[in-house]
Write an enzyme that holds these catalytic residues in place. Structure first.
Site, mmCIF file in Angstrom:
data_model
loop_
_atom_site.group_PDB
_atom_site.id
_atom_site.type_symbol
_atom_site.label_atom_id
_atom_site.label_comp_id
_atom_site.label_asym_id
_atom_site.label_seq_id
_atom_site.Cartn_x
_atom_site.Cartn_y
_atom_site.Cartn_z
ATOM 1 N N PRO A 29 1.059 -1.268 0.360
ATOM 2 C CA PRO A 29 -0.323 0.054 0.346
ATOM 3 C C PRO A 29 0.682 1.310 -0.266
ATOM 4 C CG PRO A 29 0.222 -1.032 1.867
ATOM 5 C CD PRO A 29 1.138 -1.732 1.183
ATOM 6 N N HIS A 183 -4.648 -0.723 8.719
ATOM 7 C CA HIS A 183 -3.258 0.331 8.764
ATOM 8 C C HIS A 183 -3.324 0.159 10.128
ATOM 9 C CE1 HIS A 183 0.255 2.340 8.143
ATOM 10 N NE2 HIS A 183 -0.459 2.516 6.589
ATOM 11 N N HIS A 186 3.144 2.826 10.973
ATOM 12 C CA HIS A 186 4.109 3.965 11.016
ATOM 13 C C HIS A 186 3.331 5.415 11.129
ATOM 14 C CE1 HIS A 186 4.223 1.764 7.295
ATOM 15 N NE2 HIS A 186 5.444 1.295 8.028
ATOM 16 N N TYR A 188 0.047 5.937 12.195
ATOM 17 C CA TYR A 188 -1.055 7.258 12.204
ATOM 18 C C TYR A 188 -2.247 6.770 13.228
ATOM 19 C CZ TYR A 188 1.313 7.645 7.228
ATOM 20 O OH TYR A 188 1.879 8.734 6.559
#
Length: 396
Positions: A29, A183, A186, A188
């Site tokens: 992604p 997700h 990272h 987020y």
């Protein structure tokens, strides 16, 4: 469990739950900023079908679960009917080439700016702390700005965000996706709850490992209940400090997540599709593209291998892989699948190039996040088409 698998390569078929993959090279992604008005368009159809192979797995760019989710310009969503219709065209084209495609569900949390938020509000997060001045956010006009303080979600609001993930997952299945990837990596939103370097809450979502894992597990449970565990994957990055996402004990955090995912699989009586873990070298090679020391490589290998051994299911790894490193990871049992990002941007036929060990097109970083529907997006040449404006790399 990781074990030496002689004869297993990136091109050995693999059964991933209900899906039969013809090879183990996965499209990672990647944010590409080509969705004007947040709706996938014909450029997305071309981009994803270019990278589709019979029996290959693709994961979409981060796809927004709600109006509060964006932190980049022109990212696609999956929370409106118009967005679902746009994605249907992409999915249908990918399926026509015999490929499998998962939608990555994304909320950036504090990695946003009021310019991206409804009514110019502050972004939501686990915390009121902003991302440090070490980082800058890409603005809609192409400039960069400092991150501003977010607003910590009240505990009573979190169930609403969990519902946004559930609704987005249901919409993804409506659009024809084979499954979704949550997700949780990272720096987020979900990672902002997981990492103790960010999460400073004193309620049931902060403090202990169990509390910090609670939001992620509520999301996974809600999504799995709605669409089935066999269509759900999770991505984590316990050792990645992207966007100030530090944790004091990455290995223990990673194992805590894996333990809870294993327990959820047991409770549901079926496996998640896969666990996707980003290697620590993502920061070194993905950001500064430096060479890691032998000591760092050994430490990262230990962390990822430990998580791989602990997770009861398909394990995908990503982060700075070359062809040789991917072959090695699969052969040594360190990963079942390897996802590739930047190399797939500039080489739509990356699988074919890897098979014959052909030279690779060089990617052009300046066009990663532009809005042109062709340049730097769908104009990288295939083998036999010449190199155009891109330069060939030596074999990786």
């Amino acid at each position: 469990m990781a074990q030496e698998r002689k004869g297993t390569t990136l091109f050995t078929p693999y059964k991933m739950g209900n899906f039969h993959l013809s090879h183990r090279v996965v499209l990672a992604p990647m944010t590409r900023c080509r969705a004007l008005d947040g709706i996938p368009n014909e450029a997305h159809v071309v981009y994803y079908t270019q990278r589709s192979t019979q029996g290959g797995l693709l994961i979409t760019e981060g796809t927004l679960i709600s109006p509060t989710a964006p932190g980049f310009p022109c990212c696609p969503g999956i929370y409106t009917d118009e967005q679902v219709e746009g994605w249907k065209k992409v999915v249908d084209a990918v399926h026509a080439k015999g490929a499998i495609i998962f939608c990555q569900l994304w909320h950036v949390g504090r990695a946003s700016h009021p310019v991206y938020q409804p009514g110019g509000a502050a972004p939501i997060s686990s915390t009121n702390k902003s991302i440090s001045n070490r980082w800058r956010i890409l603005m809609p006009d192409g400039s960069h700005a400092k991150y501003l303080p977010p607003r910590a979600l009240a505990a009573s609001e979190i169930s609403g965000v969990v519902e946004d993930y559930r609704h987005a997952a249901v919409n993804a299945i409506r659009a024809g996706f084979d499954g979704i990837e949550i997700h949780g990596a990272h720096g987020y939103l979900i990672d902002q709850f997981l990492k103790d370097g960010i999460n400073d809450r004193t309620d049931e979502y902060g403090g202990s490992l169990a509390n910090r894992c609670k939001f992620l597990m509520q999301v996974v449970h809600a999504v799995a209940s709605a669409i089935g565990t066999e269509r759900v994957a999770v991505r984590i990055s316990p050792a990645i400090d992207h966007l100030d996402a530090f944790d004091s004990d990455p290995l223990t955090l990673g194992l805590a997540v894996v333990e809870r995912l294993n327990r959820l699989q047991k409770d549901f009586g079926s496996h998640l599709t896969y666990l996707h873990v980003t290697q620590p070298r993502y920061v070194a090679r993905g950001q500064a593209e430096s060479v890691l020391t032998q000591r760092c490589e050994e430490e990262e290998a230990h962390l990822v291998r430990t998580l791989r051994n602990a997770f009861q299911g398909t394990f995908m790894s990503s982060g700075g892989y070359t062809r040789e490193l991917g072959i090695q990871a699969v052969a040594q049992g360190d990963a079942d699948l390897v996802s590739y990002g930047r190399l797939f941007i500039s080489n739509p036929d990356l699988v074919d190039r890897f098979k014959v060990n052909a030279p690779l097109n060089r990617y052009i970083r300046a066009t990663f996040y532009t809005q042109d529907p062709v340049v730097g997006y769908t104009d990288y040449p295939f083998l036999g088409q010449g190199t155009g404006n891109s330069k060939s790399l030596s074999r990786l």
